[in-house]
Enzyme design. Structure first.
Site, mmCIF file in Angstrom:
data_model
loop_
_atom_site.group_PDB
_atom_site.id
_atom_site.type_symbol
_atom_site.label_atom_id
_atom_site.label_comp_id
_atom_site.label_asym_id
_atom_site.label_seq_id
_atom_site.Cartn_x
_atom_site.Cartn_y
_atom_site.Cartn_z
ATOM 1 C CE LYS A 59 -0.555 -0.067 5.049
ATOM 2 N NZ LYS A 59 -1.525 -0.098 6.156
ATOM 3 N NE ARG A 104 -7.346 1.633 11.831
ATOM 4 C CZ ARG A 104 -6.145 1.543 11.280
ATOM 5 N NH1 ARG A 104 -5.347 2.608 11.282
ATOM 6 N NH2 ARG A 104 -5.724 0.423 10.737
ATOM 7 C CE1 TYR A 111 11.129 31.723 0.510
ATOM 8 C CE2 TYR A 111 11.735 29.400 0.553
ATOM 9 C CZ TYR A 111 11.170 30.476 -0.100
ATOM 10 O OH TYR A 111 10.643 30.312 -1.353
ATOM 11 C CG MET A 147 7.855 22.545 -3.088
ATOM 12 S SD MET A 147 6.539 23.339 -4.025
ATOM 13 C CE MET A 147 5.477 23.908 -2.696
#
Length: 419
Positions: A42, A140, A267, A315
């Site tokens: 998964k 769940r 930054y 990013m």
């Protein structure tokens, strides 16, 4: 990683298929003869690349695959994977018919879904293959133990559903514990009710990676393993220490810059140079899976040495202090997870530094990071730039770029497209 072995990618993850084979052998030994191995792939095989991992598992003789969503299951079928595939989570209603047609095994969690499957499978002229999820405490998904009899009554009367398996989900992340023992009692009670109604030889599975390596004995006839097969976390228990990491994560230096005392980088600025500093920029950032929390705390490996992260992680970029590393060139390979000479950074170490778990890190490695298989010591790339991992492959040729006479390393062209 050799210095200046330039790669055709800005960022890449090497997937060591020999390590996967090795880990699967350890898992088979731990699980014992006759135990089915259900490999969980998964979330793109925990960020390792579901196509690569699934196809290699098929060649390695794995008995089944597990996924989290119906979309993941259908994607594997589209890749040509014909193993039994179980959707451990819920199947969205619009994909139920496709799953039935593709013979996807479905986790069964509610009576309403059972009745829905019976009707839909009848209309399609197929048999639904289901695994009853027994909620032994996770809370769940699944049918609580005290309601399992009602579900079994419905399954017993169904013409178009085959009860293939019983499953539950271990709560304790560490694996075997007193709570796990109670969960296994609940699962066994439901299994006893199934066999009381008649002969049944289905799959019974509860053990995940952690439970497999910590339990004193096996419960069931199938184990669901993901992170152990990938060697992606430190587990407790006998045998786990021999697991090998399948993934390593790399980038390359695309720019070198010398900044004076008092200059800022990134930054904020969150970093102010306290000495003349040589800064190496690599084209990976939080969009590629580098945790933002590692700003000014993380490290990378370069020319067999550790280089500290400086400034904020953006990013698309991370900046490194390479002042004390001699001979750094644009194009030098950088290791974020893995080994460079005598130095090593593990997925566990990255996760601890970011205050999270290894799965979080590997699952965050974004689609801009190319997954490249390594087998028998050779790094391979698809023969064509597009297509699934079962396309023909060829050896990856590294182009060694030498520094031209009379130029500095900062004058070299950027390695790759960094516009």
């Amino acid at each position: 990683m050799q210095p200046c072995d330039m790669q055709p990618h800005r960022a890449w993850a090497e997937i060591d298929l020999d390590a996967l084979t090795h880990n699967l052998a350890i898992i088979r030994q731990r699980a014992g003869p006759g135990t089915r191995i259900l490999l969980v792939v998964k979330a793109d095989a925990y960020g390792h690349g579901a196509d690569l991992i699934a196809h290699h598992a098929l060649r390695a003789g794995i008995g089944a695959l597990g996924v989290g969503t119906s979309e993941e299951a259908l994607q594997l079928r589209a890749m040509g994977i014909d193993l039994p595939i179980l959707v451990l989570g819920t199947v969205i209603e619009t994909e139920l018919a496709a799953c039935l047609r593709m013979k996807i095994h479905i986790g069964l969690h509610t009576l309403d879904r059972c009745l829905q499957l019976e009707q839909l499978a009848g209309r399609l002229g197929v048999k639904a293959q289901v695994h009853l999820n027994v909620d032994t405490g996770m809370g769940r998904l699944g049918v609580p133990c005290h309601r399992a009899k009602t579900m079994l009554d419905a399954l017993e009367g169904a013409r178009n559903i085959n009860l293939v398996g019983l499953m539950t989900h271990v709560i304790d992340p560490a694996g075997w514990s007193p709570r796990t023992v109670e969960q296994m009692k609940g699962l066994k009670a439901v299994q006893a009710e199934v066999t009381r109604r008649g002969p049944w030889q289905g799959w019974v599975h509860a053990f995940n990676s952690a439970t497999l390596f910590t339990a004193p004995h096996l419960v069931g006839n199938t184990v669901r393993v993901g992170i152990a097969a990938l060697g992606a976390a430190t587990l407790e228990g006998a045998g786990q220490q021999d697991l090998q990491p399948v993934l390593s994560l790399h980038s390359q230096v695309v720019m070198l810059k010398d900044v004076p005392i008092g200059a800022s980088v990134g930054y904020g600025p969150d970093f102010i140079a306290r000495r003349p500093t040589r800064v190496a920029t690599i084209p990976m950032g939080y969009a590629d899976g580098i945790p933002f929390a590692l700003a000014s705390r993380g490290e990378a490996l370069l020319r067999g040495q550790r280089a500290a992260f400086i400034g904020r992680i953006s990013m698309d970029y991370v900046t490194l202090d390479v002042t004390e590393i001699k001979g750094v060139l644009v194009g030098d390979a950088v290791t974020l997870i893995g080994t460079d000479r005598e130095e090593k950074i593990t997925l566990d170490q990255v996760a601890r530094g970011a205050g999270t778990i290894p799965y979080d890190i590997s699952c965050s490695i974004g689609p801009r990071v190319v997954r490249l298989p390594r087998e028998r010591g050779e790094l391979l790339v698809p023969a064509q730039t597009a297509g699934s991992s079962n396309a023909p492959t060829r050896k990856l040729v590294n182009l060694t770029q030498q520094t031209p006479a009379g130029t500095s390393s900062t004058e070299l062209p950027l390695a790759g497209d960094v516009s």
